[in-house]
Motif scaffolding. Structure first.
Motif, PDB file in Angstrom:
ATOM      1  N   SER A 280       0.843  -1.204   0.000  1.00 14.18           N
ATOM      2  CA  SER A 280       0.000   0.000   0.000  1.00 14.18           C
ATOM      3  C   SER A 280       0.874   1.249   0.000  1.00 14.18           C
ATOM      4  O   SER A 280       1.933   1.273   0.627  1.00 14.18           O
ATOM      5  CB  SER A 280      -0.924   0.021   1.226  1.00 14.18           C
ATOM      6  OG  SER A 280      -1.804  -1.085   1.216  1.00 14.18           O
ATOM      7  N   THR A 281       0.406   2.268  -0.688  1.00 18.07           N
ATOM      8  CA  THR A 281       1.130   3.539  -0.761  1.00 18.07           C
ATOM      9  C   THR A 281       0.174   4.680  -0.482  1.00 18.07           C
ATOM     10  O   THR A 281      -0.867   4.802  -1.142  1.00 18.07           O
ATOM     11  CB  THR A 281       1.769   3.741  -2.142  1.00 18.07           C
ATOM     12  OG1 THR A 281       2.712   2.687  -2.387  1.00 18.07           O
ATOM     13  CG2 THR A 281       2.488   5.077  -2.223  1.00 18.07           C
ATOM     14  N   ALA A 282       0.518   5.508   0.494  1.00 16.19           N
ATOM     15  CA  ALA A 282      -0.287   6.696   0.792  1.00 16.19           C
ATOM     16  C   ALA A 282       0.064   7.796  -0.204  1.00 16.19           C
ATOM     17  O   ALA A 282       1.237   8.006  -0.523  1.00 16.19           O
ATOM     18  CB  ALA A 282      -0.038   7.163   2.219  1.00 16.19           C
ATOM     19  N   ALA A 283      -0.946   8.483  -0.701  1.00 17.48           N
ATOM     20  CA  ALA A 283      -0.744   9.548  -1.690  1.00 17.48           C
ATOM     21  C   ALA A 283      -1.190  10.888  -1.121  1.00 17.48           C
ATOM     22  O   ALA A 283      -2.045  10.951  -0.239  1.00 17.48           O
ATOM     23  CB  ALA A 283      -1.515   9.225  -2.972  1.00 17.48           C
ATOM     24  N   ASN A 322       4.061  10.625  -2.571  1.00 15.34           N
ATOM     25  CA  ASN A 322       3.841   9.188  -2.382  1.00 15.34           C
ATOM     26  C   ASN A 322       4.622   8.713  -1.161  1.00 15.34           C
ATOM     27  O   ASN A 322       5.815   9.005  -1.023  1.00 15.34           O
ATOM     28  CB  ASN A 322       4.279   8.391  -3.617  1.00 15.34           C
ATOM     29  CG  ASN A 322       3.407   8.679  -4.827  1.00 15.34           C
ATOM     30  OD1 ASN A 322       2.205   8.442  -4.798  1.00 15.34           O
ATOM     31  ND2 ASN A 322       4.001   9.201  -5.891  1.00 15.34           N
ATOM     32  N   PHE A 323       3.947   7.968  -0.285  1.00 15.86           N
ATOM     33  CA  PHE A 323       4.548   7.496   0.959  1.00 15.86           C
ATOM     34  C   PHE A 323       4.334   5.979   1.029  1.00 15.86           C
ATOM     35  O   PHE A 323       3.316   5.512   1.522  1.00 15.86           O
ATOM     36  CB  PHE A 323       3.887   8.187   2.159  1.00 15.86           C
ATOM     37  CG  PHE A 323       4.726   8.193   3.407  1.00 15.86           C
ATOM     38  CD1 PHE A 323       5.449   7.076   3.803  1.00 15.86           C
ATOM     39  CD2 PHE A 323       4.774   9.318   4.207  1.00 15.86           C
ATOM     40  CE1 PHE A 323       6.219   7.087   4.948  1.00 15.86           C
ATOM     41  CE2 PHE A 323       5.537   9.349   5.370  1.00 15.86           C
ATOM     42  CZ  PHE A 323       6.257   8.230   5.740  1.00 15.86           C
ATOM     43  N   PRO A 324       5.305   5.172   0.531  1.00 15.90           N
ATOM     44  CA  PRO A 324       5.131   3.711   0.514  1.00 15.90           C
ATOM     45  C   PRO A 324       5.053   3.126   1.924  1.00 15.90           C
ATOM     46  O   PRO A 324       5.613   3.665   2.878  1.00 15.90           O
ATOM     47  CB  PRO A 324       6.384   3.214  -0.233  1.00 15.90           C
ATOM     48  CG  PRO A 324       6.918   4.423  -0.943  1.00 15.90           C
ATOM     49  CD  PRO A 324       6.562   5.586  -0.100  1.00 15.90           C
ATOM     50  N   GLY A 325       4.355   2.006   2.043  1.00 22.34           N
ATOM     51  CA  GLY A 325       4.244   1.329   3.319  1.00 22.34           C
ATOM     52  C   GLY A 325       5.593   0.848   3.831  1.00 22.34           C
ATOM     53  O   GLY A 325       6.435   0.382   3.065  1.00 22.34           O
ATOM     54  N   GLU A 358      -4.289  10.076   1.490  1.00 20.14           N
ATOM     55  CA  GLU A 358      -5.205   9.168   0.813  1.00 20.14           C
ATOM     56  C   GLU A 358      -4.475   7.856   0.524  1.00 20.14           C
ATOM     57  O   GLU A 358      -3.286   7.870   0.190  1.00 20.14           O
ATOM     58  CB  GLU A 358      -5.715   9.756  -0.509  1.00 20.14           C
ATOM     59  CG  GLU A 358      -6.472  11.060  -0.366  1.00 20.14           C
ATOM     60  CD  GLU A 358      -6.853  11.650  -1.711  1.00 20.14           C
ATOM     61  OE1 GLU A 358      -6.613  10.964  -2.754  1.00 20.14           O
ATOM     62  OE2 GLU A 358      -7.362  12.780  -1.748  1.00 20.14           O
ATOM     63  N   ILE A 359      -5.191   6.740   0.683  1.00 27.36           N
ATOM     64  CA  ILE A 359      -4.640   5.437   0.311  1.00 27.36           C
ATOM     65  C   ILE A 359      -5.634   4.764  -0.628  1.00 27.36           C
ATOM     66  O   ILE A 359      -6.687   4.290  -0.184  1.00 27.36           O
ATOM     67  CB  ILE A 359      -4.381   4.542   1.539  1.00 27.36           C
ATOM     68  CG1 ILE A 359      -3.446   5.242   2.531  1.00 27.36           C
ATOM     69  CG2 ILE A 359      -3.788   3.201   1.102  1.00 27.36           C
ATOM     70  CD1 ILE A 359      -3.109   4.396   3.754  1.00 27.36           C
ATOM     71  N   PRO A 360      -5.353   4.751  -1.929  1.00 31.98           N
ATOM     72  CA  PRO A 360      -6.276   4.123  -2.879  1.00 31.98           C
ATOM     73  C   PRO A 360      -6.386   2.615  -2.639  1.00 31.98           C
ATOM     74  O   PRO A 360      -5.434   1.968  -2.206  1.00 31.98           O
ATOM     75  CB  PRO A 360      -5.640   4.424  -4.244  1.00 31.98           C
ATOM     76  CG  PRO A 360      -4.668   5.541  -3.998  1.00 31.98           C
ATOM     77  CD  PRO A 360      -4.192   5.367  -2.590  1.00 31.98           C
ATOM     78  N   TYR A 361      -7.575   2.095  -2.902  1.00 32.64           N
ATOM     79  CA  TYR A 361      -7.844   0.649  -2.831  1.00 32.64           C
ATOM     80  C   TYR A 361      -7.556   0.087  -1.434  1.00 32.64           C
ATOM     81  O   TYR A 361      -7.089  -1.039  -1.296  1.00 32.64           O
ATOM     82  CB  TYR A 361      -7.034  -0.121  -3.883  1.00 32.64           C
ATOM     83  CG  TYR A 361      -7.053   0.527  -5.244  1.00 32.64           C
ATOM     84  CD1 TYR A 361      -8.231   0.611  -5.985  1.00 32.64           C
ATOM     85  CD2 TYR A 361      -5.903   1.098  -5.788  1.00 32.64           C
ATOM     86  CE1 TYR A 361      -8.256   1.223  -7.223  1.00 32.64           C
ATOM     87  CE2 TYR A 361      -5.923   1.718  -7.033  1.00 32.64           C
ATOM     88  CZ  TYR A 361      -7.106   1.762  -7.745  1.00 32.64           C
ATOM     89  OH  TYR A 361      -7.135   2.381  -8.968  1.00 32.64           O
ATOM     90  N   PHE A 362      -7.844   0.886  -0.409  1.00 34.41           N
ATOM     91  CA  PHE A 362      -7.583   0.437   0.955  1.00 34.41           C
ATOM     92  C   PHE A 362      -8.662   0.994   1.879  1.00 34.41           C
ATOM     93  O   PHE A 362      -8.999   2.177   1.796  1.00 34.41           O
ATOM     94  CB  PHE A 362      -6.206   0.917   1.425  1.00 34.41           C
ATOM     95  CG  PHE A 362      -5.898   0.584   2.863  1.00 34.41           C
ATOM     96  CD1 PHE A 362      -5.388  -0.650   3.208  1.00 34.41           C
ATOM     97  CD2 PHE A 362      -6.131   1.520   3.867  1.00 34.41           C
ATOM     98  CE1 PHE A 362      -5.114  -0.959   4.535  1.00 34.41           C
ATOM     99  CE2 PHE A 362      -5.851   1.227   5.187  1.00 34.41           C
ATOM    100  CZ  PHE A 362      -5.347  -0.018   5.522  1.00 34.41           C
TER     101      PHE A 362
END
Length: 375
Positions: A280-283, A322-325, A358-362
């Motif tokens: 997951s990646t936070a945007a 973008n902030f990767p998990g 925001e975290i798409p698809y999560f």
């Protein structure tokens, strides 16, 4: 709020709680229709139990805004008859109001004979049968349905990283492009459904609270077997909203250490760490770092993203696209204070740091749509 829209995207405060503090919870004698709070201008009118509010960060003419709110009240009264919380909730789509306003404008220009041609459509009058929110005769070459689950998390974390309070407010949004009068059935991973039927769930279930549906949903069907059955409006609409009071860990955890050097220089070191899965990646991450309103020449360096000083909000805004998990980024900043504040203990007090992303698809709650059937 029952209905809300942000046009400029520059509101960095919690508007509902600020308004409630200054108006709803205040003595009536101390309330004014126009007031300023934290650099924002609040302008409002009240109709029965409904507040109509406009908020602006830029210089504005309050009388123009009040005139607009009065005009909007007149339109609501003309459309609903009586304006209250329940009648406002019956507005299924902005398209209905737009069509109503447009047709009303035409009515004022035509005589009685032409009015028969320009009669209001069933979607506005509600006389069009069992589905006044959907016009008949809709046709598409390609039939499509899109679903999107959007969750907002209100989270308060203590200095030790422990979650003090948390609340999830979610919405299931749809975009429907289907011909005719389709009947849709939608199932969720609803804990109450599996408890009532005795079926074994596949995966996690959630216990939804404070569920509110669009008027197209057949409530008797949902109450009897927990299946959401409905004839949808055309285009974009919000099918349902829900709330969960469940304890969750912060998805982006921020640690801050404040160090004072001498009598006027203050230094802060921050570490932002994503606790999400690596997949997951936070945007569009915005970390709002508060500083004293009289801070002089704040300077900052970050290991990722950009940072800028927002003096009107007394904060530094750290933005990360973008902030990767599983990743961790750092920020180091310093500022000076007037010498008169040298012995003020509030200089190093811990003010809340606000994080938006925001975290798409999560979905943090685990909310899932199990199936969607179209007939």
């Amino acid at each position: 709020p029952l209905i809300s829209r942000t046009y400029r995207g520059d509101l960095f405060i919690d508007v509902p709680s600020t308004f409630a503090k200054r108006v709803v919870d205040e003595e009536e004698s101390a309330v004014t229709p126009v007031f300023e709070e934290s650099g924002y201008t609040f302008i409002y009118t009240r109709v029965n139990d409904v507040y109509l509010l406009m908020v602006s960060r830029v210089n504005c003419n309050p009388l123009t805004h009040i005139t607009f709110l009065r005009r909007m009240t007149s339109i609501f009264e003309s459309y609903m008859g009586h304006v209250n919380e329940e009648s406002v909730k019956t507005i299924s789509s902005e398209k209905v109001l737009k069509e109503y306003i447009t047709q009303e404008g035409l009515i004022q220009l035509f005589d009685e004979e032409e009015l028969q041609v320009k009669a209001l459509p069933p979607a506005v009058t509600g006389i069009g049968g069992a589905t006044p929110w959907r016009l008949p005769g809709i046709k598409y070459r390609k039939n499509e349905v899109f679903l999107d689950v959007v969750e907002n998390i209100n989270l308060l974390v203590g200095q030790d990283g422990e979650t003090l309070s948390s609340e999830i407010i979610g919405a299931l949004k749809m975009k429907v492009q289907l011909s005719g009068m389709p009947d849709l059935k939608l199932g969720l991973n609803d804990k109450v459904f599996f408890d009532a039927t005795g079926k074994k769930p596949v995966g996690k279930t959630v216990e939804l609270e404070d569920i509110k549906f669009h008027q197209c949903v057949k409530l008797n069907r949902f109450e009897s077997d927990r299946v959401i059955s409905f004839v949808p409006p055309d285009g974009d609409f919000e099918l349902m909203t829900y709330r969960l009071n469940t304890k969750i860990r912060p998805l982006i955890h921020v640690e801050a250490v404040v160090t004072r050097h001498g009598t006027s220089r203050v230094e802060m070191q921050l570490k932002a760490r994503s606790t999400c899965k690596k997949s997951s990646t936070a945007a569009f991450v915005d970390i709002q770092i508060p500083v004293p309103i009289d801070a002089d020449k704040p300077e900052a360096k970050v290991s990722q993203g950009t940072i800028k000083y927002v003096p009107e909000q007394a904060m530094l805004l750290w933005s990360i696209k973008n902030f990767p998990g599983g990743k961790e980024f750092g920020c180091r900043l310093q500022y000076t204070l007037p010498s008169v504040r040298a012995n003020d203990p509030s200089v190093t007090s811990r003010k809340p740091i606000c994080v938006k992303f925001e975290i798409p698809y999560f979905t943090a709650s685990g909310f899932q749509v199990r199936y969607l059937k179209v007939t």
